[in-house]
Motif scaffolding. Structure first.
Motif, short mmCIF file in Angstrom:
data_model
loop_
_atom_site.label_atom_id
_atom_site.label_comp_id
_atom_site.label_asym_id
_atom_site.label_seq_id
_atom_site.Cartn_x
_atom_site.Cartn_y
_atom_site.Cartn_z
N GLY A 50 0.79 -1.22 0.00
CA GLY A 50 0.00 0.00 0.00
C GLY A 50 0.83 1.28 0.00
O GLY A 50 0.29 2.37 0.15
N CYS A 53 1.24 3.63 -5.35
CA CYS A 53 0.01 3.60 -6.16
C CYS A 53 0.33 3.19 -7.58
O CYS A 53 1.28 3.70 -8.18
CB CYS A 53 -0.66 4.98 -6.15
N GLY A 67 -6.17 0.52 -2.14
CA GLY A 67 -6.18 1.90 -2.60
C GLY A 67 -7.57 2.43 -2.87
O GLY A 67 -7.75 3.62 -3.10
N LYS A 68 -8.56 1.53 -2.83
CA LYS A 68 -9.96 1.93 -3.03
C LYS A 68 -10.81 1.52 -1.83
O LYS A 68 -11.38 2.37 -1.14
CB LYS A 68 -10.51 1.30 -4.31
N SER A 71 -6.72 0.93 2.48
CA SER A 71 -5.47 1.67 2.21
C SER A 71 -4.24 0.78 2.33
O SER A 71 -3.25 0.98 1.62
CB SER A 71 -5.35 2.85 3.17
#
Length: 220
Positions: A50, A53, A67-68, A71
């Protein structure tokens, strides 16, 4: 735990450091990544943890998109590159401070002894040798019994006793159901410990044939 990586690509300053990476990683397995410096190994570990990105593609952890939906991976133990701690604290006090962040209560004494450090050692971290610093970094990564353990070159600076202890720890964690991601410059170590080994070059990941790993293990 199941991690599915789908068409993961990362570009930095017009340079592709991860190119269309696809793989499935499951609990109870050790996955090794072998490649030269700058090949993309650490970049992938950063992405899975994480800390990086993706430019495109995605990482799905137990059905949740990193990431959606989340985290960071849940219950992660990690050591990337060179571990760093507070110079004026002992090893025990450094781990105690870090454990307090998540309000967990690991057996720090037991973990230190497991990696070959004395829990009652009053030396400050700044007085540690390189091997002791490496052992403390490993202890930090494993102390909260993670479901996902990411170790980037953990065998560096360890003497033979330290390497043997670490190999024993990894195999035990695997038996307990931990998902382990591992890099090492020592080809023999990776082949001996890994259930699956990926050869990494210029951001591309190629799975090494299983029979090659079995032959390497039988020759140890």
């Amino acid at each position: 735990m199941e991690i599915v990586i789908q068409h993961l690509t990362k570009t930095i300053n017009k340079v592709t450091v991860l190119e269309d990476v696809n793989m499935k990683l499951c609990s109870g397995h050790i996955y090794g990544f072998q490649g030269e410096n700058g090949s993309g190994k650490t970049m992938l570990l950063r992405a899975i943890s994480g800390l990086l990105c993706a430019t495109s593609g995605k990482i799905v952890i137990d059905g949740q998109v990193l990431g959606k939906d989340i985290s960071f991976p849940p219950n992660l133990g990690i050591m990337l590159e060179n571990p760093a701690f507070i110079d004026s604290y002992t090893g025990y006090d450094n781990l105690k401070l870090l454990a307090s962040i998540r309000r967990k209560n690991p057996d720090i004494k037991q973990v230190l002894e497991q990696v070959g450090l004395a829990a009652n050692d009053k030396r400050k971290y700044r007085k540690y040798s390189l091997g002791m610093k490496q052992r403390l970094g490993i202890a930090c990564a494993i102390m909260e019994n993670p479901d996902l353990l990411i170790l980037d070159e953990p065998f560096n600076a360890l003497d033979q006793t330290g390497q043997d202890k670490l190999a024993e720890i990894l195999l035990k964690k695997k038996e307990e159901g931990c998902l382990i991601l591992l890099t090492a410059h020592d080809k023999d170590v990776l082949e001996r410990l890994s259930d699956e080994l990926f050869l990494v070059s210029k951001g591309r990941f190629e799975r090494k044939a299983k029979e090659c790993l079995e032959n390497a293990s039988s020759n140890q």
